[in-house]
Design a protein around this motif. Sequence first.
Motif, PDB file in Angstrom:
ATOM      1  N   TYR A 321      13.029  35.655 -19.309  1.00 29.83           N
ATOM      2  CA  TYR A 321      12.813  37.120 -20.700  1.00 29.83           C
ATOM      3  C   TYR A 321      14.719  35.678 -21.333  1.00 29.83           C
ATOM      4  CZ  TYR A 321      13.369  40.983 -23.857  1.00 29.83           C
ATOM      5  OH  TYR A 321      13.906  41.750 -24.497  1.00 29.83           O
ATOM      6  N   ILE A 322      13.954  35.924 -22.600  1.00 34.49           N
ATOM      7  CA  ILE A 322      14.760  35.930 -23.585  1.00 34.49           C
ATOM      8  C   ILE A 322      15.974  36.959 -24.314  1.00 34.49           C
ATOM      9  CG2 ILE A 322      15.329  34.617 -25.842  1.00 34.49           C
ATOM     10  CD1 ILE A 322      13.008  32.547 -25.526  1.00 34.49           C
ATOM     11  N   ARG A 324      18.806  39.140 -26.301  1.00 35.00           N
ATOM     12  CA  ARG A 324      19.146  39.134 -27.719  1.00 35.00           C
ATOM     13  C   ARG A 324      20.389  39.649 -27.340  1.00 35.00           C
ATOM     14  NH1 ARG A 324      14.858  41.987 -31.584  1.00 35.00           N
ATOM     15  NH2 ARG A 324      12.945  40.635 -31.107  1.00 35.00           N
ATOM     16  N   LYS A 329      22.457  37.439 -22.327  1.00 31.50           N
ATOM     17  CA  LYS A 329      22.419  35.718 -22.688  1.00 31.50           C
ATOM     18  C   LYS A 329      23.146  34.575 -21.865  1.00 31.50           C
ATOM     19  CE  LYS A 329      21.654  32.901 -26.989  1.00 31.50           C
ATOM     20  NZ  LYS A 329      19.792  32.748 -26.440  1.00 31.50           N
ATOM     21  N   GLU A 333      21.946  32.014 -19.238  1.00 23.93           N
ATOM     22  CA  GLU A 333      22.101  30.903 -19.435  1.00 23.93           C
ATOM     23  C   GLU A 333      22.937  29.953 -18.913  1.00 23.93           C
ATOM     24  OE1 GLU A 333      22.932  30.872 -23.960  1.00 23.93           O
ATOM     25  OE2 GLU A 333      20.424  31.095 -24.211  1.00 23.93           O
ATOM     26  N   TYR A 338      16.907  29.253 -15.003  1.00 25.77           N
ATOM     27  CA  TYR A 338      16.961  30.275 -15.414  1.00 25.77           C
ATOM     28  C   TYR A 338      16.471  28.664 -16.637  1.00 25.77           C
ATOM     29  CZ  TYR A 338      17.030  32.555 -19.725  1.00 25.77           C
ATOM     30  OH  TYR A 338      16.530  33.567 -21.189  1.00 25.77           O
ATOM     31  N   PRO A 340      14.159  28.990 -20.206  1.00 25.05           N
ATOM     32  CA  PRO A 340      13.440  30.448 -21.460  1.00 25.05           C
ATOM     33  C   PRO A 340      11.966  30.526 -21.711  1.00 25.05           C
ATOM     34  CG  PRO A 340      15.303  29.503 -21.930  1.00 25.05           C
ATOM     35  CD  PRO A 340      14.577  28.695 -20.958  1.00 25.05           C
ATOM     36  N   ASN A 341      11.294  32.220 -21.302  1.00 25.85           N
ATOM     37  CA  ASN A 341      10.270  31.462 -21.672  1.00 25.85           C
ATOM     38  C   ASN A 341       9.468  32.717 -23.303  1.00 25.85           C
ATOM     39  OD1 ASN A 341       6.987  31.729 -21.762  1.00 25.85           O
ATOM     40  ND2 ASN A 341       7.200  33.189 -19.653  1.00 25.85           N
ATOM     41  N   LYS A 342       9.420  31.703 -24.196  1.00 24.08           N
ATOM     42  CA  LYS A 342       9.474  32.831 -25.923  1.00 24.08           C
ATOM     43  C   LYS A 342       8.274  33.448 -25.377  1.00 24.08           C
ATOM     44  CE  LYS A 342       6.786  28.960 -27.792  1.00 24.08           C
ATOM     45  NZ  LYS A 342       5.484  29.715 -27.689  1.00 24.08           N
TER      46      LYS A 342
END
Length: 371
Positions: A321-322, A324, A329, A333, A338, A340-342
């Motif tokens: 999950y990205i 916000r 975050k 990161e 980790y 990222p999966n948009k």
Amino acid sequence: MKGFLFTLLILLQSSILFANDGAYFMSGNQLIPVKETSVQVRKEILSLKRVNDDFLEVTVDYTFFNPEKSSKTILVGFEAFSPSGDADFFPKNGQHPYMNDFTVNLNQKILPFEISYVSTEDAKKELSLNDIENTIKEYDYAEFYYVYHFNATFQPGENRLVHTYKFRLSGSVDYLYNFEYILTAANRWANNKIDDFTLTIDMGNYQDFYINPTFFKSVDEWTVNGIGEKVDGFMKEYRHSNGENATAFFVQKGTVQFKKKNFHPKGELFLFKPRFYLISNVFSMENNLPFNKDLVVFFDEIENENALKVLQNLPYARRGYIFRNSVLKGYYEKMPWYIPNKDYLPKPDELEENEIKWLADLKKIKIKSTK
């Protein structure tokens, strides 16, 4: 006998298995391992699959080549060390207490086998169950090999021999589990190598595990078949590594695989999952979170609200999950696992049982008082 099979090793100490495939000649009650002189191993496919959390299914699929014009019958032994540490020592129904469902299949025929107990101090001495029982009573340990032995007839040309068994995983102070497989025994074949070697590891979804780079140089020699991350030099600072390096694998779904032609290994396979401990009992933003879904709450307090948010979002970070939120975050990161999966949207009802328990247990942990 004109030819003998090699030795393939795996070590069991507490939760580690030491075993081998080897050719023996029988001399009275003695089983003596001998180097093979003519039979070659064309292919080996070693598969490790974790099942029901507590077992590792081990499948070793060989293709042998007998260059002679006539068949050759070899007494083959599969060795396993007796357990040590806080473990069951005594055989269960005559068999190794951590091995189940042992089978041998040669050219699509199941072979019968027998089990002997051979002294580790004197490889020529075979022990009885009474010998083992008396040793355990006197010294509280027993060092001996379990030898599962059988007669295998190799026809001229190619022969396929398949081993299968289940190994019961168990934990220790340092490790959730570990598994060692002595690859260098392959060098005892007549061709002094394995022409085509494949190792496939399936430890389940959302799992991390670590392998010392003893038989490979770089993580680039490995392939992740699925979704996952691989990192060189990850475990050097781990307190139980003794300064040794390790390659890390973080697998959301799928397997990892190592393939090598003309494989002449110079080191052994050591696969492990360590226990992660904090120096203090307080979780803070300075602590890294392991990837695996089996993680349990391993602290007594949480430093602050931001640290709590990090912990609450671990299941979603595993899935890429990205975030916000700048705090989340920035934290995730930095995690080596980790990805990222948009396209991923958090769905609490799709979490696995262990993750639901993780979130429930967090509610029982207090935020550290600032007074």
